[in-house]
Design an enzyme around this catalytic site. Structure first.
Site, PDB file in Angstrom:
ATOM      1  CB  CYS A   8      -0.922  -0.053   1.304  1.00 45.13           C
ATOM      2  SG  CYS A   8      -2.123  -1.355   1.310  1.00 45.13           S
ATOM      3  CB  CYS A 244      10.607  -5.394  -1.492  1.00 45.12           C
ATOM      4  SG  CYS A 244       9.620  -5.801  -2.949  1.00 45.12           S
ATOM      5  CB  SER A 291       4.992  -2.338 -16.106  1.00 42.47           C
ATOM      6  OG  SER A 291       4.470  -3.111 -16.945  1.00 42.47           O
ATOM      7  CG  ASP A 353       5.943  -6.187 -18.680  1.00 38.08           C
ATOM      8  OD1 ASP A 353       5.985  -5.081 -18.469  1.00 38.08           O
ATOM      9  OD2 ASP A 353       4.843  -6.979 -18.655  1.00 38.08           O
ATOM     10  CG  ASP A 354       7.276  -5.500 -14.729  1.00 32.92           C
ATOM     11  OD1 ASP A 354       6.431  -5.125 -15.263  1.00 32.92           O
ATOM     12  OD2 ASP A 354       6.839  -5.794 -13.513  1.00 32.92           O
ATOM     13  CB  CYS A 390       5.369 -11.794  -2.391  1.00 26.09           C
ATOM     14  SG  CYS A 390       5.935 -10.264  -1.141  1.00 26.09           S
ATOM     15  CB  CYS A 441      13.370  -9.300   0.379  1.00 33.06           C
ATOM     16  SG  CYS A 441      12.336 -10.601   0.345  1.00 33.06           S
ATOM     17  CB  CYS A 444       8.978 -13.343  -5.433  1.00 34.26           C
ATOM     18  SG  CYS A 444       9.994 -11.773  -6.051  1.00 34.26           S
TER      19      CYS A 444
HETATM   20  P1  5GP Z   1       1.285 -11.888 -15.720  1.00 38.50           P
HETATM   21  O1  5GP Z   1       0.227 -11.313 -16.835  1.00 38.50           O
HETATM   22  O2  5GP Z   1       2.214 -12.642 -16.213  1.00 38.50           O
HETATM   23  O3  5GP Z   1       0.205 -12.652 -14.798  1.00 38.50           O
HETATM   24  O4  5GP Z   1       1.741 -10.460 -14.766  1.00 38.50           O
HETATM   25  C1  5GP Z   1       2.764  -9.793 -15.491  1.00 38.50           C
HETATM   26  C2  5GP Z   1       2.546  -8.259 -15.453  1.00 38.50           C
HETATM   27  O5  5GP Z   1       1.699  -7.754 -14.507  1.00 38.50           O
HETATM   28  C3  5GP Z   1       3.376  -7.535 -15.801  1.00 38.50           C
HETATM   29  O6  5GP Z   1       3.125  -6.452 -16.720  1.00 38.50           O
HETATM   30  C4  5GP Z   1       3.615  -6.604 -14.413  1.00 38.50           C
HETATM   31  O7  5GP Z   1       3.940  -5.355 -14.742  1.00 38.50           O
HETATM   32  C5  5GP Z   1       2.115  -6.868 -13.691  1.00 38.50           C
HETATM   33  N1  5GP Z   1       2.472  -7.264 -12.364  1.00 38.50           N
HETATM   34  C6  5GP Z   1       3.384  -7.762 -11.692  1.00 38.50           C
HETATM   35  N2  5GP Z   1       3.194  -7.890 -10.516  1.00 38.50           N
HETATM   36  C7  5GP Z   1       2.031  -7.087  -9.989  1.00 38.50           C
HETATM   37  C8  5GP Z   1       1.469  -6.980  -8.825  1.00 38.50           C
HETATM   38  O8  5GP Z   1       1.764  -7.276  -7.847  1.00 38.50           O
HETATM   39  N3  5GP Z   1       0.095  -6.048  -9.235  1.00 38.50           N
HETATM   40  C9  5GP Z   1      -0.100  -5.775 -10.321  1.00 38.50           C
HETATM   41  N4  5GP Z   1      -1.236  -5.153 -10.388  1.00 38.50           N
HETATM   42  N5  5GP Z   1       0.525  -6.066 -11.425  1.00 38.50           N
HETATM   43  C10 5GP Z   1       1.749  -6.864 -11.412  1.00 38.50           C
HETATM   44 MG    MG Z   2       2.446  -4.381 -16.630  1.00 34.68          MG
END
Ligand code: 5GP
Ligand code: MG
Length: 471
Positions: A8, A244, A291, A353-354, A390, A441, A444
């Site tokens: 948060c 983190c 992202s 992507d991240d 996590c 950390c 994950c």
């Molecule tokens: P996937 O589609 O593979 O399940 O999730 C990856 C995408 O979700 C990436 O584009 C990343 O930016 C986003 N993402 C990764 N972790 C989180 C999170 O904890 N919360 C949200 N809202 N988006 C996330």
């Molecule tokens: Mg994303």
């Protein structure tokens, strides 16, 4: 495990003016840390008054109501929740009245021994309205305040009981405290604004109030914030750190600086490392907006390949990541993203992507690019495969949902339909962040939890042997 809260955002300000409006601004700046609910509480000299609501800050905290909140000291919160947990009872700050006056708390993080502590409180006669960490924390603060009537001693005693991650803002009457857990999982920074001081999850909020960054709250530190100074109560014992890594990779704003390390800079570094580790012969590099943008820029610069924007993102679409079913998530990706056909047609594309969690986003995006006429689609990812849940506040909960726990990189490449797939290496990520591995950390991605997690002990041993495959 605690209830439906995750990472948060928190803020606290003490100043020589009514702080509600400045806190409203700060919450808008850290809105990305939580969109489910928002709240503000101020101490008006006698009582703590609050405005709270569901949804984005602009909706949850109407300007007219915020204007009515008087007081020179206050705290605020934006809350991230998983699907289905929308009850307003979870909105923070949480306030209680005690025989030594009103107390309010807002929390970022996740308390891993929540169940045990709650049970203990209930045996002592406490009752609870929610399953939220914030409520547990405020009950503990109130309990210790009753015993010693000293906020610093009481907060220190609460810290002795809490396991897991927390960045807290606590108001005991008109006294304001910023608190960071001993590992420093979550960010929390001190800023000087005109007429006062603040603590906030991200430094970008200090900039937005035209303030100056002072320093980060240290892990394990209690920091008292007043209108003309901040006073430190450092952790009396030496303690390992574990910030983190996902804050830099995904969660925080690129214009924030965490523990002295800029988020944008780390993402660019990740792109540079990726370009060295996983090269490809392509016409241009493009991000998954928003992202993957900084990672993609880093990649393009290092590789000397042109950078393009090949997707238009609908800023007003719902968040796909937290939708309950796979079908909904997949449909929502198409609502959210549309390829720019003229740019991608006939091209060999690198998309960055991240992270990949379930693989939903990239599977859809690669298919869209192909449909729009892309000749080749290569995928690069700024975080090693996510393999372990996590427990410290990031919304990644069950092993089963992680695609990397079921398939090899080659298989995932096939599933998402890419011509090639490359993840940054574990060591490459640490190099990009520029902080010692032992101070981060990385649970994950390596399954090694810095703290004891109920039910995870055997797993973490098992997982750490598994990890060698990824390193
Ligand atoms: P996937 O589609 O593979 O399940 O999730 C990856 C995408 O979700 C990436 O584009 C990343 O930016 C986003 N993402 C990764 N972790 C989180 C999170 O904890 N919360 C949200 N809202 N988006 C996330
Ligand atoms: Mg994303």
């Amino acid at each position: 495990m605690s209830g439906p809260e995750h990472s948060c955002g928190v803020v606290g300000i003490s100043a020589d003016f009514d702080v509600a409006s400045a806190m409203h601004t700060a919450l808008m700046i850290i809105q990305h840390r939580g969109q489910e609910s928002a709240g503000l509480s101020t101490f008006n000299g006698q009582t703590i008054e609050s405005v709270k609501g569901n949804g984005l800050v602009t909706v949850a905290l109407p300007k007219e109501e915020v204007k009515g909140l008087l007081g020179h000291v206050g705290i605020g919160h934006v809350r991230y929740a998983t699907a289905g947990n929308k009850s307003i009872a979870y909105a923070q700050p949480i306030t209680v009245t005690t025989n030594f006056g009103p107390v309010a708390v807002a929390h970022d993080g996740e308390i891993t021994n929540f169940a045990e502590l709650k049970e203990k409180c209930m045996r002592g006669g406490s009752t609870f309205l929610t399953e939220s960490d914030g409520e547990l924390i405020i009950k503990l603060v109130a309990k210790y305040m009753n015993q010693c009537n000293d906020p610093v001693k009481a907060i220190r005693a609460v810290m002795g009981e809490l396991d897991g991650s927390y960045a807290l803002v606590v108001m005991v009457g008109g006294r304001l405290f910023g608190v960071r857990d001993p590992y420093g999982f979550k960010p929390l920074s001190i800023g000087k604004v005109d007429g006062g001081y603040m603590v906030v999850s991200e430094t970008a909020a200090i900039d937005s109030l035209r303030g100056d960054f002072v320093r980060d709250v240290e892990p394990g530190e209690i920091c008292e914030i007043t209108r003309d100074m901040y006073k430190t109560y450092p952790n009396p014992v030496q303690h390992p750190r574990a910030t983190c890594m996902f804050e830099w990779v995904y969660f925080a704003r690129p214009d924030s600086v965490i523990d002295g390390v800029g988020v944008y800079e780390v993402r660019r570094n990740i792109g540079r490392v990726l370009a060295r580790e996983c090269p490809a012969d392509v016409d241009f590099v493009m991000p998954v907006p928003d992202s993957g943008r900084a990672h993609a820029i880093g990649y393009a610069c290092e590789a000397g390949i042109p950078y393009e924007e090949g997707f238009m993102k609908n800023r007003f679409a719902d968040r796909t990541f937290i939708m309950p079913t796979q079908k909904e998530r997949e449909f929502a990706v198409s609502m959210k993203m549309n390829p720019i056909k003229k740019t991608v047609e006939g091209k060999r594309i690198m998309i960055v992507d991240d992270s990949i969690v379930r693989g939903t986003t990239l599977k859809k995006l690669v298919a869209m690019l192909r449909k729009a006429g892309a000749r080749e689609v290569h995928v690069r990812i700024g975080c090693p495969p996510v393999i372990a849940p996590c427990y410290y506040g990031v919304d990644m909960k069950t092993r089963d949902e992680f695609i990397a726990n079921h398939y090899s990189v080659e298989e995932i490449c096939g599933i998402i339909g890419a011509d090639s797939l490359g993840y940054i290496s574990y060591d490459g990520l640490i190099e990009a962040i520029g902080i010692r591995e032992g101070d981060l950390c990385l649970a994950c991605i390596n399954g090694k939890y810095p703290t004891i997690i109920p039910g995870e002990v055997h797993r973490s041993q098992f997982q750490s042997t598994l990890n060698h495959d990824f390193q």
